[in-house]
Design an enzyme around this catalytic site. Structure first.
Site, PDB file in Angstrom:
ATOM      1  N   ASP A 100       0.353  -1.026   0.463  1.00  0.00           N
ATOM      2  CA  ASP A 100       0.429   0.256  -0.446  1.00  0.00           C
ATOM      3  C   ASP A 100       1.215   0.575   0.222  1.00  0.00           C
ATOM      4  OD1 ASP A 100      -3.178   0.817   0.218  1.00  0.00           O
ATOM      5  OD2 ASP A 100      -1.225   2.077   1.745  1.00  0.00           O
ATOM      6  N   TYR A 203      -1.915  11.014   1.293  1.00  0.00           N
ATOM      7  CA  TYR A 203      -2.728  11.353   0.278  1.00  0.00           C
ATOM      8  C   TYR A 203      -3.050  12.541  -0.438  1.00  0.00           C
ATOM      9  CZ  TYR A 203      -5.433   6.800   1.394  1.00  0.00           C
ATOM     10  OH  TYR A 203      -5.645   5.224   1.466  1.00  0.00           O
ATOM     11  N   HIS A 263      -6.611  -6.722  -0.507  1.00  0.00           N
ATOM     12  CA  HIS A 263      -5.959  -5.498  -0.309  1.00  0.00           C
ATOM     13  C   HIS A 263      -5.543  -5.468   0.833  1.00  0.00           C
ATOM     14  CE1 HIS A 263      -3.495  -2.213  -0.713  1.00  0.00           C
ATOM     15  NE2 HIS A 263      -3.910  -1.474   0.735  1.00  0.00           N
TER      16      HIS A 263
END
Length: 282
Positions: A100, A203, A263
């Site tokens: 990730d 992000y 994920h």
């Protein structure tokens, strides 16, 4: 299998970093994702500790590492890890794994210190600046949403556990891949003051990450060290997209998919991940 896992702290120039250590042998660095911490490697470490000296840090602002106001571009976070390894632990060469957001951090670390990274493994993520859309054309809707100023804070402030639990339940191959006990461990750190701010900062650093990575590639070319790229084949797993991304930024890439995994690959398929890493790192 079991391994003694030790919890440690290092006072670095910009942060106090928490990190786990286990095993002995060739250094192997494991970088976690978001919204996780070094806790995500708990099932993988026992399969590797007989052969490798494992270092699994909590990245800047996450887990039990301190939460400074800035520095959440992946180039800076990679330099935190480099300082831990090269100055605090006196390690000058190592194998490196990132899952990730730990993947872009690992890429930035490998791009800035190419002589130090023997081999690189990237798990279920793509690299900002590789020329493709990291949010999969909006399928990963939370990417642009988390970069939106102020709105996530207004919607989730004081209710962070709602979206954290939603991500854990919906991005794996099934809803219960993480136990409530493990979710609570992630809640423990992400619900602390500053936890939402730092999560969103990963992000919001994306535009800077794109520019930094494009500069790395323009200046020094593709990564030359061997790369393993694996993506989950179920749920919100990246599938072959991870290997396709790495082929755009590295010249020696192999990989494929992680069967039956969404994920949360280190928690859904820890034995498969560990076996692939052992084969790759040799």
């Amino acid at each position: 299998m079991s391994a003694e896992i030790k919890s440690n702290y290092a006072r670095l120039s910009g942060i106090t970093m928490h990190y786990l250590t286990a095993g002995s042998g060739e250094p192997l660095v494991l970088l976690h994702g978001v919204p996780q911490s070094s806790h995500e490697w708990r099932h993988v470490i026992p399969f590797l500790a007989d052969k490798y000296a494992i270092i699994a840090p909590d990245l800047r602002g996450l887990g039990d590492t301190s939460r400074p106001a800035d520095g959440y571009d992946k180039k800076t976070i990679a330099e935190d890890v480099w300082e831990l390894l090269s100055e605090h632990l006196k390690i000058d060469r190592f194998n490196l794994v990132g899952h990730d957001w730990g993947g872009p951090v690992a890429f930035a670390l490998a791009a800035q210190h190419r002589e130090a990274v023997s081999k690189l493994a990237i798990l279920d993520v793509t690299i900002p600046g590789d020329g493709a859309d990291m949010s999969q054309g909006g399928r990963r809707w939370h990417h642009p949403f988390f970069r939106t100023p102020d709105l996530p804070e207004a919607m989730f402030g004081g209710r962070e556990h709602i979206y954290l639990e939603w991500l854990f339940d919906n991005y794996g191959s099934r809803a219960n891949v993480l136990s409530q006990e493990d979710k609570n461990e992630y809640f423990r750190t992400y619900l602390k003051p500053g936890g939402l701010r730092t999560l969103l900062a990963y992000y919001r650093g994306f535009p800077t990450d794109v520019k930094d990575n494009e500069l790395f590639l323009e200046r020094d070319g593709k990564l030359k060290m061997p790369v393993l790229a694996l993506g989950g084949d179920s749920g919100f797993g990246r599938g072959m997209e991870t290997m396709e991304s790495m082929q755009r930024v590295a010249s020696d890439v192999r990989g494929g998919v992680i069967p039956g995994s969404g994920h949360w690959v280190a928690e859904e398929a820890p034995e498969f991940i560990a076996n692939e890493l052992r084969k790759f790192f040799g």
